[in-house]
Design an enzyme around this catalytic site. Structure first.
Site, PDB file in Angstrom:
ATOM      1  N   SER A   9       0.865  -1.185   0.000  1.00 48.48           N
ATOM      2  CA  SER A   9       0.000   0.000   0.000  1.00 48.48           C
ATOM      3  C   SER A   9       0.897   1.229   0.000  1.00 48.48           C
ATOM      4  O   SER A   9       1.599   1.497   0.977  1.00 48.48           O
ATOM      5  CB  SER A   9      -0.880   0.000   1.252  1.00 48.48           C
ATOM      6  OG  SER A   9      -1.508   1.261   1.361  1.00 48.48           O
ATOM      7  N   HIS A  34      -1.235  -1.384  -4.253  1.00 51.68           N
ATOM      8  CA  HIS A  34      -2.525  -1.015  -3.659  1.00 51.68           C
ATOM      9  C   HIS A  34      -2.555   0.504  -3.463  1.00 51.68           C
ATOM     10  O   HIS A  34      -1.673   1.075  -2.826  1.00 51.68           O
ATOM     11  CB  HIS A  34      -2.650  -1.744  -2.321  1.00 51.68           C
ATOM     12  CG  HIS A  34      -3.916  -1.512  -1.577  1.00 51.68           C
ATOM     13  ND1 HIS A  34      -5.051  -2.274  -1.773  1.00 51.68           N
ATOM     14  CD2 HIS A  34      -4.237  -0.608  -0.612  1.00 51.68           C
ATOM     15  CE1 HIS A  34      -6.004  -1.853  -0.956  1.00 51.68           C
ATOM     16  NE2 HIS A  34      -5.547  -0.843  -0.243  1.00 51.68           N
ATOM     17  N   ASP A  36      -4.811   3.731  -2.170  1.00 52.08           N
ATOM     18  CA  ASP A  36      -5.946   4.114  -1.325  1.00 52.08           C
ATOM     19  C   ASP A  36      -6.476   5.479  -1.714  1.00 52.08           C
ATOM     20  O   ASP A  36      -5.775   6.483  -1.589  1.00 52.08           O
ATOM     21  CB  ASP A  36      -5.487   4.171   0.134  1.00 52.08           C
ATOM     22  CG  ASP A  36      -5.147   2.802   0.685  1.00 52.08           C
ATOM     23  OD1 ASP A  36      -6.038   1.936   0.667  1.00 52.08           O
ATOM     24  OD2 ASP A  36      -4.002   2.602   1.116  1.00 52.08           O
ATOM     25  N   MET A  38      -9.014   8.336  -0.648  1.00 49.34           N
ATOM     26  CA  MET A  38      -9.787   8.753   0.530  1.00 49.34           C
ATOM     27  C   MET A  38     -10.311  10.165   0.297  1.00 49.34           C
ATOM     28  O   MET A  38      -9.588  10.997  -0.268  1.00 49.34           O
ATOM     29  CB  MET A  38      -8.896   8.765   1.767  1.00 49.34           C
ATOM     30  CG  MET A  38      -8.232   7.437   2.079  1.00 49.34           C
ATOM     31  SD  MET A  38      -7.183   7.641   3.538  1.00 49.34           S
ATOM     32  CE  MET A  38      -6.455   6.008   3.661  1.00 49.34           C
ATOM     33  N   HIS A  67      -8.397   1.099  -4.024  1.00 56.27           N
ATOM     34  CA  HIS A  67      -9.271   0.915  -2.859  1.00 56.27           C
ATOM     35  C   HIS A  67      -9.985   2.236  -2.613  1.00 56.27           C
ATOM     36  O   HIS A  67      -9.389   3.206  -2.161  1.00 56.27           O
ATOM     37  CB  HIS A  67      -8.397   0.495  -1.665  1.00 56.27           C
ATOM     38  CG  HIS A  67      -9.143   0.356  -0.380  1.00 56.27           C
ATOM     39  ND1 HIS A  67      -8.510   0.211   0.832  1.00 56.27           N
ATOM     40  CD2 HIS A  67     -10.479   0.328  -0.105  1.00 56.27           C
ATOM     41  CE1 HIS A  67      -9.411   0.120   1.796  1.00 56.27           C
ATOM     42  NE2 HIS A  67     -10.617   0.192   1.254  1.00 56.27           N
ATOM     43  N   MET A  69     -12.099   4.582  -0.717  1.00 57.88           N
ATOM     44  CA  MET A  69     -12.686   4.917   0.597  1.00 57.88           C
ATOM     45  C   MET A  69     -13.315   6.295   0.455  1.00 57.88           C
ATOM     46  O   MET A  69     -12.808   7.300   0.968  1.00 57.88           O
ATOM     47  CB  MET A  69     -11.595   4.908   1.669  1.00 57.88           C
ATOM     48  CG  MET A  69     -11.202   3.510   2.091  1.00 57.88           C
ATOM     49  SD  MET A  69      -9.666   3.497   3.039  1.00 57.88           S
ATOM     50  CE  MET A  69      -8.498   3.482   1.705  1.00 57.88           C
ATOM     51  N   MET A 138     -11.421  -5.599   5.462  1.00 57.33           N
ATOM     52  CA  MET A 138     -10.616  -4.625   6.213  1.00 57.33           C
ATOM     53  C   MET A 138     -10.265  -5.254   7.555  1.00 57.33           C
ATOM     54  O   MET A 138     -11.148  -5.652   8.319  1.00 57.33           O
ATOM     55  CB  MET A 138     -11.383  -3.321   6.432  1.00 57.33           C
ATOM     56  CG  MET A 138     -11.531  -2.441   5.197  1.00 57.33           C
ATOM     57  SD  MET A 138     -10.000  -2.116   4.289  1.00 57.33           S
ATOM     58  CE  MET A 138      -9.034  -1.223   5.518  1.00 57.33           C
ATOM     59  N   ASP A 176      -6.455  -6.172   4.326  1.00 55.19           N
ATOM     60  CA  ASP A 176      -5.830  -4.847   4.314  1.00 55.19           C
ATOM     61  C   ASP A 176      -5.861  -4.254   5.716  1.00 55.19           C
ATOM     62  O   ASP A 176      -6.936  -4.011   6.269  1.00 55.19           O
ATOM     63  CB  ASP A 176      -6.602  -3.946   3.331  1.00 55.19           C
ATOM     64  CG  ASP A 176      -6.024  -2.552   3.198  1.00 55.19           C
ATOM     65  OD1 ASP A 176      -4.923  -2.301   3.699  1.00 55.19           O
ATOM     66  OD2 ASP A 176      -6.700  -1.710   2.557  1.00 55.19           O
TER      67      ASP A 176
HETATM   68  C1  DX5 Z   1      -6.103   1.902   5.516  1.00 57.66           C
HETATM   69  C2  DX5 Z   1      -5.678   1.542   4.117  1.00 57.66           C
HETATM   70  C3  DX5 Z   1      -4.537   0.599   4.047  1.00 57.66           C
HETATM   71  C4  DX5 Z   1      -3.279   1.072   4.729  1.00 57.66           C
HETATM   72  C5  DX5 Z   1      -2.721  -0.145   5.398  1.00 57.66           C
HETATM   73  O1  DX5 Z   1      -7.311   2.517   5.461  1.00 57.66           O
HETATM   74  O2  DX5 Z   1      -6.752   0.973   3.405  1.00 57.66           O
HETATM   75  O3  DX5 Z   1      -4.284   0.188   2.706  1.00 57.66           O
HETATM   76  O4  DX5 Z   1      -2.323   1.636   3.888  1.00 57.66           O
HETATM   77  O5  DX5 Z   1      -1.660   0.226   6.185  1.00 57.66           O
HETATM   78  P1  DX5 Z   1      -0.931  -0.775   7.171  1.00 57.66           P
HETATM   79  O6  DX5 Z   1      -0.439  -1.939   6.371  1.00 57.66           O
HETATM   80  O7  DX5 Z   1       0.174   0.071   7.719  1.00 57.66           O
HETATM   81  O8  DX5 Z   1      -1.932  -1.185   8.217  1.00 57.66           O
HETATM   82 ZN    ZN Z   2      -6.343   0.062   1.465  1.00 56.57          ZN
END
Ligand code: DX5
Ligand code: ZN
Length: 218
Positions: A9, A34, A36, A38, A67, A69, A138, A176
């Site tokens: 990620s 990956h 993210d 947000m 991903h 969010m 998650m 994740d």
């Molecule tokens: C959190 C993200 C993850 C995040 C995971 O909301 O969706 O992808 O980067 O981070 P770690 O591996 O540090 O928990």
């Molecule tokens: Zn993620």
């Protein structure tokens, strides 16, 4: 047996040195990246938008896992698709029309995934399981890297693995949040096959951290 895949990620990568971090991860043999997205509403934080996926696409051939969010994921879908994401993961909690979104992703010939927050039960997505290509469990509350793995999510992974075997479904099971060389083994044993890791990989020496995860899966 489904291939075990590691997906760093890049939320935890160094933003001002991102290309170098990605190059190191790719050289270490990762299977996917990956990314993210947000919006500061679905989760309290802001990260990247769809344009960022397009930029990453120009520097690597590795499959990209988006991903989402965000609230109203339908507003972002076309852009995420055009940006070159290969797998698009949408939270079931973020839309009233998850089925329609999955159909749209499939119509664009991309892989469609559905994401479950820690408080969302597998039964919520029962009508989708025959259709989706991926279920993302998650294993932390979404929004931040570096949180501790929630052990109770292992049961959810087991349920998904059981349903998959029972009905001959085709989805992969992705995890994740809080993934390290211990939790990756627990998740693999429970039946997961795509492992997202952010801080575990990027907060230390990238290549050796990836090697430790690869080793833990053997
Ligand atoms: C959190 C993200 C993850 C995040 C995971 O909301 O969706 O992808 O980067 O981070 P770690 O591996 O540090 O928990
Ligand atoms: Zn993620």
């Amino acid at each position: 047996m489904v291939k075990q895949m590691i997906a760093p990620s890049i939320l935890s990568a160094q933003r001002l040195n991102l290309q170098a971090d990605i190059d190191q991860a790719v050289a270490a043999g990762v299977d996917m990246l990956h990314i993210d997205l947000m919006d500061g509403v679905f989760v309290p934080t802001l990260s990247f938008g769809p344009a960022f996926i397009k930029d990453i696409r120009t520097i690597t051939q590795v499959p990209l896992d988006a991903h989402l969010m965000v609230c109203n994921p339908e507003h972002y879908l076309d852009e995420v698709i055009a940006a070159g994401a290969d797998l698009i993961n949408v939270h079931v909690e973020s839309t009233q029309h998850i089925f329609r979104l999955i159909q749209l992703i499939h119509a664009a010939h991309k892989k469609a995934g559905v994401v479950l927050n820690p408080g969302t039960a597998v039964t919520t997505i029962a009508p989708l399981l025959a259709t989706v290509d991926n279920v993302l469990v998650m294993t932390v509350n979404p929004g931040f890297g570096g949180q501790a793995f929630i052990d109770a999510m292992l049961e959810k992974i087991q349920q998904l693995a059981q349903l998959k075997a029972q009905h001959n479904y085709n989805y992969t099971i992705e995890v994740d949040g809080g993934i390290n060389d211990q939790t990756i083994q627990q998740c693999a044993q429970a039946g997961a096959n795509i492992f997202v890791a952010g801080s575990y990989i990027f907060d230390h020496q990238i290549a050796s951290q990836i090697q430790k995860l690869q080793q833990a899966l053997k």
